[in-house]
Design an enzyme around this catalytic site. Structure first.
Site, short mmCIF file in Angstrom:
data_model
loop_
_atom_site.label_atom_id
_atom_site.label_comp_id
_atom_site.label_asym_id
_atom_site.label_seq_id
_atom_site.Cartn_x
_atom_site.Cartn_y
_atom_site.Cartn_z
N ASP A 194 15.80 55.50 -18.17
CA ASP A 194 17.31 56.29 -18.53
C ASP A 194 18.31 56.57 -17.69
OD1 ASP A 194 16.21 57.89 -19.08
OD2 ASP A 194 17.37 59.45 -20.40
N ASP A 219 17.91 66.08 -16.17
CA ASP A 219 17.55 66.80 -17.78
C ASP A 219 16.47 67.46 -17.04
OD1 ASP A 219 18.11 63.85 -18.47
OD2 ASP A 219 16.67 63.14 -18.65
ZN LIG Z 1 16.72 61.47 -19.30
ZN LIG Z 2 14.10 62.97 -18.25
#
Ligand SMILES: [Zn+2]
Ligand SMILES: [Zn+2]
Length: 325
Positions: A74, A220
């Site tokens: 992503d 993240d």
């Molecule tokens: Zn992510």
């Molecule tokens: Zn990630």
């Protein structure tokens, strides 16, 4: 303050993707476009980034620096398409890609198996850092990599504007008899002495240097107070907020943060503005994430596809514009 704004260079952040893991009906995976004067950056490049650039009328070929945080799809599945399009449009300028070491062979394999080469050179810069480290040192800006705690190696980025020279007040200079040849010294803060020995104080013929702005891209990551010193006082902090507090154990398990935790980080780092994003697909309505973060840090806004922020030295929620696609 008005004069300051006049002399500030453009520093714009445009949100291209806010979804974690998978696209949803309204959201795309992670990507943000940043313009700092004549420099163009892309932070992450999730699937669909090219379409979002088109939606936002941002030019692919102007991007010179692509910064990938980590190798979850992503955050980079849009990159092969992006670099291929640049070549199809006959780009010749260098492209700089900052990212995890395995990204280089991954892209090289895709290009080679696709039977081709690119029309322009790519320079890879490793994002592997164990403590905060400067990765790009340009005359106009610097980029520092910050190690984040995620399931796989992950790096956050801080982009800082450089160049705090004073600005010339041309009319005042002409009035006080300061020659153009002395302007460079004025920018450095020096006073001028006329032939007759009269001192023209610098403040009388210059404007203050504009406040230096900065953008931190933190995604993240699990809740991690260790990053606070590295993002202290930044103008805009983008911090992931994948979950609500009610799903905090899920956040912990998957090495993500809650909106409340993003607010705590922003509060501790005394940033000017917090922007939330990387929302779990489970939340159709994202406003509860905003309310939760605001219990910790009031100057918070939600990232939304197409949102464009012009960074000033002050909180700038009111400057936000959301184009309609
Ligand atoms: Zn992510
Ligand atoms: Zn990630």
């Amino acid at each position: 303050l008005f004069l300051w704004n006049l002399v500030q260079k453009p520093f714009e952040v445009t949100v291209l993707g806010t979804s974690s893991a998978t696209p949803t009906k309204d959201r795309s995976p992670s990507a943000q476009h940043v313009r700092l004067d004549k420099h163009y950056f892309l932070f992450d490049c999730g699937e669909g980034t090219q379409n979002r650039l088109l939606d936002c009328k941002l030019k692919l070929q102007k991007i010179k620096y692509v910064l990938i945080t980590h190798l979850h799809g992503d955050h980079f599945f849009g990159l092969p398409g992006l670099i291929t399009s640049m070549s199809l449009f006959k780009r010749t300028e260098d492209l700089y890609i900052v990212g995890p070491d395995p990204l280089k062979p991954i892209l090289e394999a895709l290009i080679e198996e696709g039977g081709g080469s690119l029309s322009y050179p790519i320079h890879f810069i490793s994002s592997k850092v164990t403590e905060a480290k400067e990765l790009i040192d340009h005359r106009d800006f610097s980029i520092v990599g910050i190690p984040l705690q995620h399931r796989i190696p992950c790096t956050g980025y801080v982009l800082r504007e450089k160049g705090s020279l004073r600005k010339i007040h041309v009319e005042a200079c002409e009035e006080m008899g300061v020659p153009v040849s002395y302007y460079e010294s004025l920018k450095q803060g020096l006073d001028y002495v006329t032939d007759s020995g009269r001192v023209v104080e610098n403040e009388m013929v210059t404007f203050p240097a504009p406040a230096l702005r900065s953008f931190a891209y933190i995604t993240d990551t699990v809740f991690d107070m260790n990053i606070v010193p590295y993002i202290q006082g930044v103008t805009l902090l983008y911090h992931e907020s994948t979950f609500l507090k009610e799903h905090e154990s899920r956040a912990q398990e998957t090495f993500h943060s809650t909106a409340e935790q993003a607010g705590i980080i922003a509060n501790q780092a005394k940033v000017k503005q917090l922007m939330l994003g990387h929302y779990s697909a489970r939340y159709e309505d994202i406003s509860p994430l905003l309310w939760e973060a605001q219990t910790q840090f009031n100057t918070t806004l939600l990232a939304v596809e197409g949102l464009r922020l012009e960074l000033s030295g002050e909180p700038f929620v009111s400057a936000a514009t959301v184009p309609q696609f």
